[in-house]
Design a protein around this motif. Structure first.
Motif, PDB file in Angstrom:
ATOM      1  N   LEU A   1     -72.011 -63.485  78.977  1.00 25.12           N
ATOM      2  CA  LEU A   1     -70.574 -63.690  78.769  1.00 25.12           C
ATOM      3  C   LEU A   1     -70.165 -63.262  77.371  1.00 25.12           C
ATOM      4  N   TRP A   2     -70.871 -63.771  76.370  1.00 27.05           N
ATOM      5  CA  TRP A   2     -70.459 -63.493  74.996  1.00 27.05           C
ATOM      6  C   TRP A   2     -71.059 -62.204  74.455  1.00 27.05           C
ATOM      7  N   ALA A   3     -72.089 -61.671  75.118  1.00 33.28           N
ATOM      8  CA  ALA A   3     -72.605 -60.367  74.713  1.00 33.28           C
ATOM      9  C   ALA A   3     -71.575 -59.274  74.953  1.00 33.28           C
ATOM     10  N   ILE A   4     -70.730 -59.445  75.969  1.00 32.84           N
ATOM     11  CA  ILE A   4     -69.749 -58.409  76.267  1.00 32.84           C
ATOM     12  C   ILE A   4     -68.316 -58.815  75.912  1.00 32.84           C
ATOM     13  N   PHE A   5     -67.976 -60.090  75.955  1.00 35.92           N
ATOM     14  CA  PHE A   5     -66.582 -60.467  75.754  1.00 35.92           C
ATOM     15  C   PHE A   5     -66.258 -60.933  74.337  1.00 35.92           C
ATOM     16  N   SER A   6     -67.268 -61.087  73.464  1.00 37.91           N
ATOM     17  CA  SER A   6     -66.977 -61.317  72.048  1.00 37.91           C
ATOM     18  C   SER A   6     -66.189 -60.134  71.501  1.00 37.91           C
ATOM     19  N   ASN A   7     -65.210 -60.414  70.652  1.00 36.67           N
ATOM     20  CA  ASN A   7     -64.372 -59.367  70.064  1.00 36.67           C
ATOM     21  C   ASN A   7     -63.811 -58.421  71.127  1.00 36.67           C
ATOM     22  N   ALA A   8     -63.536 -58.977  72.311  1.00 39.37           N
ATOM     23  CA  ALA A   8     -62.989 -58.197  73.432  1.00 39.37           C
ATOM     24  C   ALA A   8     -63.854 -56.978  73.745  1.00 39.37           C
ATOM     25  N   GLY A   9     -65.173 -57.123  73.556  1.00 32.35           N
ATOM     26  CA  GLY A   9     -66.097 -56.045  73.877  1.00 32.35           C
ATOM     27  C   GLY A   9     -66.121 -54.905  72.892  1.00 32.35           C
ATOM     28  N   GLN A  10     -65.377 -55.024  71.799  1.00 36.01           N
ATOM     29  CA  GLN A  10     -65.280 -53.935  70.823  1.00 36.01           C
ATOM     30  C   GLN A  10     -66.390 -54.068  69.776  1.00 36.01           C
ATOM     31  N   ILE A  11     -67.612 -53.942  70.238  1.00 31.74           N
ATOM     32  CA  ILE A  11     -68.792 -54.116  69.395  1.00 31.74           C
ATOM     33  C   ILE A  11     -69.777 -53.009  69.748  1.00 31.74           C
ATOM     34  N   CYS A  12     -70.256 -52.294  68.741  1.00 31.75           N
ATOM     35  CA  CYS A  12     -71.225 -51.220  69.000  1.00 31.75           C
ATOM     36  C   CYS A  12     -72.443 -51.743  69.745  1.00 31.75           C
ATOM     37  N   SER A  13     -72.864 -52.949  69.396  1.00 33.99           N
ATOM     38  CA  SER A  13     -74.081 -53.521  69.967  1.00 33.99           C
ATOM     39  C   SER A  13     -73.807 -54.459  71.134  1.00 33.99           C
ATOM     40  N   ALA A  14     -72.600 -54.441  71.692  1.00 38.85           N
ATOM     41  CA  ALA A  14     -72.264 -55.319  72.810  1.00 38.85           C
ATOM     42  C   ALA A  14     -73.248 -55.147  73.960  1.00 38.85           C
ATOM     43  N   GLY A  15     -73.542 -56.248  74.645  1.00 41.32           N
ATOM     44  CA  GLY A  15     -74.377 -56.182  75.845  1.00 41.32           C
ATOM     45  C   GLY A  15     -73.524 -55.726  77.012  1.00 41.32           C
ATOM     46  N   SER A  16     -73.232 -54.438  77.048  1.00 43.57           N
ATOM     47  CA  SER A  16     -72.277 -53.901  78.020  1.00 43.57           C
ATOM     48  C   SER A  16     -72.899 -53.599  79.372  1.00 43.57           C
ATOM     49  N   ARG A  17     -74.245 -53.746  79.461  1.00 41.88           N
ATOM     50  CA  ARG A  17     -74.921 -53.583  80.753  1.00 41.88           C
ATOM     51  C   ARG A  17     -75.757 -54.830  81.034  1.00 41.88           C
ATOM     52  N   LEU A  18     -75.547 -55.444  82.183  1.00 38.09           N
ATOM     53  CA  LEU A  18     -76.395 -56.544  82.638  1.00 38.09           C
ATOM     54  C   LEU A  18     -77.384 -55.974  83.639  1.00 38.09           C
ATOM     55  N   VAL A  19     -78.625 -55.852  83.213  1.00 37.53           N
ATOM     56  CA  VAL A  19     -79.701 -55.339  84.065  1.00 37.53           C
ATOM     57  C   VAL A  19     -80.418 -56.556  84.637  1.00 37.53           C
ATOM     58  N   ILE A  20     -80.166 -56.873  85.902  1.00 38.87           N
ATOM     59  CA  ILE A  20     -80.540 -58.171  86.437  1.00 38.87           C
ATOM     60  C   ILE A  20     -81.393 -58.058  87.694  1.00 38.87           C
ATOM     61  N   ASP A  21     -82.406 -58.890  87.761  1.00 38.69           N
ATOM     62  CA  ASP A  21     -83.277 -58.907  88.928  1.00 38.69           C
ATOM     63  C   ASP A  21     -82.501 -59.380  90.154  1.00 38.69           C
ATOM     64  N   ARG A  22     -82.762 -58.736  91.274  1.00 39.77           N
ATOM     65  CA  ARG A  22     -82.052 -59.044  92.513  1.00 39.77           C
ATOM     66  C   ARG A  22     -82.174 -60.517  92.907  1.00 39.77           C
ATOM     67  N   LYS A  23     -83.300 -61.147  92.565  1.00 43.37           N
ATOM     68  CA  LYS A  23     -83.544 -62.525  92.993  1.00 43.37           C
ATOM     69  C   LYS A  23     -82.568 -63.522  92.366  1.00 43.37           C
ATOM     70  N   ILE A  24     -82.019 -63.209  91.207  1.00 43.19           N
ATOM     71  CA  ILE A  24     -81.080 -64.141  90.567  1.00 43.19           C
ATOM     72  C   ILE A  24     -79.681 -63.553  90.453  1.00 43.19           C
ATOM     73  N   HIS A  25     -79.489 -62.366  90.979  1.00 41.02           N
ATOM     74  CA  HIS A  25     -78.214 -61.658  90.840  1.00 41.02           C
ATOM     75  C   HIS A  25     -77.036 -62.469  91.359  1.00 41.02           C
TER      76      HIS A  25
END
Length: 496
Positions: A289-313
Motif C-alpha cells: 500500500l505505502w510502497a506505491i501510494f506514498s507521495n501519490a506514487g511519485q517516487i523513483c524507488s516506489a514499489g510500483s510492481r507487486l510480484v506475488i505468488d498465486r497462492k496468496i494473490h
C-alpha cells in the motif's frame, strides 16, 4: 520568521501565499534578481492555482552563479575539515529549528501531505548532520613501495558541482547532494525543478546563515531548457548530480560529454515488491500500500510492481483493494492520506497510461481516474489504482508511470519471482517478503537492484547507500558512498 505550521497553514488559506518567500536567485551569498527580469509562476498542486512567482533563469544567471562558485571554492576547499563539520552541524540545527516553515513550503510546492513533508525535512537535517560527521574523515592511505620511496594518497574536492534537483523530493534531494559536496570541500550550483523552486532557495539562505562562505552554495531557478542546459554544459562544472527521467539523464550525459564531466545519475525505476507464498499477508498488504501510494506514487524507488505468488494473490488483493479505496485524497495541508500530483501535465501523463491499459483490456481493480479535492473541487489528483494480472511485456510493467498506479504480476514459486522481478530495464530497489530467511537471502542476491529490503519496503535511511543499476543510473548517494562522488584521489610519491 513564522515557524508554527498551524499558523502558516491558516495564513496560506487566508492569503493564498506564504510570508518570507525568497525573491530572485541565490548567487554569491545573497538573493539576486534574474538577468532579464522574467518571472515564472509556481503552482499549488492541491488547488491548481499559482501562489508565488520566481525568476526564470537564463545562461547569464548560470554563468554568474558558476563564477561565484569558483570564488567560493577557493575559500571553502581550504577551510579545515573540522570547521566544515561545525558549519554543517549548525545548518542541521537551523533546519530543525525552522522545520515548520520548511515543511509547509515543501507540501505547498510539491503537493505532498504535510506529514510526508515533515519526514522529508527531518531527512534533510539528518543528511547535513551525517555528512558533517564525514567531513574530517576523508582520509588517504600509505602505499608501501620499498626502501627509498614514500608514497601516500590524499583526498581533495573535485571542484564546482552542479546539482539538478527533481520535483518529487526537492528538500531531501537538495540535501542528499549538497551536504556531501560541502563536506568534501566542493562548491555547488543547484538548479531546482521549475515546479518546486522555493525550498532550495530557502535552504541556500539558511546555509549562509550557518556560516557557509559566500559563493559556495548558489541556486538558479528556471526552466530546464534554459538554466539547466546551460549549467550542465558549463566547462567549469567538475561533477553533475542529476535525478530525473532516463531520457533527460541521457541528454545530460551527452551535453556533458565534451567536457568529460563526472556524473551521478539517479534515473528512476520500476521496482518490484516480491511476495512469496509464505509471506505474512498483512505485512505484504501494508507494505504494498505505502510502497506505491506514498507521495501519490511519485517516487523513483516506489514499489510500483507487486510480484506475488498465486497462492496468496486473492487474499492480498482483497485486503489491498479495501485499503486503497479507503485512502483519503486532498490538499496536502489539510491532513489527507494522499496528496496531489505535482502538475497538470503530469496528471495527464499518468491518466494517459491508465487509459491505454484500459484500452488493452487490462483488469483495473480500483481507481483509474483523475480526482479533485473533495472540499474545493480543485487540484491535480489521481485515484489510487491497482491493475491486476499483467504480463511481463505490458507497458504498465515496463514503463515508469510515476503515479499511484500498482501493476500486479502473478508468479508460481521463487524461481519465476526472480525472473519477473528482473524483467524490466530498471534496477533501483526491490522489496522481498517471506518468512524464510534463506529464501530472502537467495532472492536478495539474485535480484538486480542497487538496494534490497526484506519484510519492510522502506527500511533503510540516510546511512544506507542508494542508487541504481542498468537504466536506473549509476553512482551512489547517501551513506559514506555518497561523499565519494565529490572527492578525487591524488597519489604523491617521494624518492629519498
Amino acid at each position: 520568521m513564522i515557524d508554527d505550521a498551524a499558523v502558516l497553514v491558516r495564513t496560506y488559506f487566508e492569503t493564498g501565499t506564504l510570508p518570507g518567500l525568497p525573491q530572485g536567485h541565490f548567487i554569491g551569498g545573497h538573493y539576486a534578481a534574474g538577468s532579464d527580469g522574467e518571472m515564472l509562476e509556481s503552482f499549488d498542486p492541491g488547488s491548481a492555482r499559482a501562489f508565488a512567482s520566481f525568476s526564470a533563469g537564463k545562461g547569464e544567471d548560470v554563468f554568474r552563479a558558476v563564477e561565484a562558485a569558483e570564488k567560493g571554492l577557493a575559500v571553502w576547499r581550504d577551510t579545515t575539515p573540522a570547521e566544515r563539520c561545525r558549519i554543517l552541524n549548525r545548518a542541521a540545527i537551523l533546519i530543525r529549528e525552522r522545520a515548520g516553515y520548511l515543511s509547509v513550503l515543501e507540501a505547498l510546492d510539491s503537493g505532498k501531505t504535510l506529514d510526508e513533508a515533515r519526514g522529508d525535512v527531518r531527512s534533510c537535517a539528518r543528511l547535513f548532520e551525517y555528512y558533517a560527521g564525514a567531513a574530517d574523515k576523508l582520509e588517504g592511505r600509505s602505499i608501501p613501495l620499498g626502501p627509498g620511496l614514500s608514497c601516500w594518497t590524499e583526498r581533495e574536492p573535485v571542484g564546482v558541482t552542479a546539482q539538478i534537483i527533481p520535483w518529487n523530493y526537492p528538500t531531501s534531494t537538495f540535501a542528499r547532494g549538497v551536504a556531501p559536496a560541502l563536506a568534501a570541500g566542493c562548491a555547488v550550483v543547484a538548479k531546482p525543478a521549475e515546479t518546486t523552486p522555493f525550498t532550495a532557495l530557502v535552504l541556500a539562505g539558511w546555509l549562509a546563515e550557518a556560516g557557509v562562505p559566500a559563493g559556495v552554495v548558489n541556486v538558479v531557478t528556471g526552466l530546464g531548457a534554459d538554466a539547466g542546459a546551460a549549467l550542465v554544459r558549463h566547462p567549469a562544472i567538475a561533477h553533475i548530480t542529476f535525478t530525473g527521467s532516463v531520457r533527460t539523464g541521457v541528454d545530460v550525459m551527452q551535453v556533458a560529454a565534451p567536457n568529460v564531466t563526472r556524473l551521478t545519475l539517479e534515473l528512476g525505476g520500476k521496482s518490484p515488491l516480491v511476495a512469496l507464498a509464505d509471506s505474512d499477508v498483512d505485512k505484504v498488504v501494508d507494505g504494498a500500500l505505502w510502497a506505491i501510494f506514498s507521495n501519490a506514487g511519485q517516487i523513483c524507488s516506489a514499489g510500483s510492481r507487486l510480484v506475488i505468488d498465486r497462492k496468496i494473490h486473492a487474499e492480498v488483493l482483497e485486503k489491498l483493494i479495501g485499503k486503497a479505496r479507503a485512502l483519503r485524497l486532498g490538499h496536502g495541508l489539510k491532513g489527507p492520506d494522499v496528496g496531489a500530483l505535482n502538475s497538470q501535465a503530469h496528471l495527464e501523463r499518468v491518466h494517459a497510461h491508465v487509459q491505454a491499459a484500459r484500452r488493452r483490456g487490462l483488469s483495473i481493480l480500483t481507481g483509474g481516474k483523475p480526482a479533485t479535492d473533495e472540499q474545493t473541487g480543485t487540484g491535480w489528483f489521481f485515484e489510487p489504482t491497482i491493475i491486476d494480472g499483467l504480463p511481463c511485456d505490458d507497458p504498465a510493467v515496463q514503463e515508469e508511470i510515476f503515479g499511484p498506479v500498482l501493476a500486479v504480476q502473478i508468479v508460481d514459486g521463487e524461481e519465476e519471482a526472480v525472473a519477473v522481478a528482473n524483467g524490466t530495464e530498471f534496477g533501483l530497489v526491490a522489496g522481498i517478503y517471506t518468512g524464510d530467511i534463506s529464501k530472502a537471502l537467495r532472492l536478495a542476491r539474485a535480484i538486480d537492484a542497487g538496494q534490497i529490503t526484506i519484510n519492510d519496503y522502506w527500511a533503510g535511511g540516510v546511512e544506507v547507500p542508494f542508487g541504481g543499476n542498468r537504466k536506473s543510473g549509476f553512482g551512489r548517494e547517501k551513506g559514506l558512498e555518497g561523499i565519494e562522488a565529490y572527492a578525487r584521489t591524488k597519489a604523491i610519491t617521494i624518492r629519498h
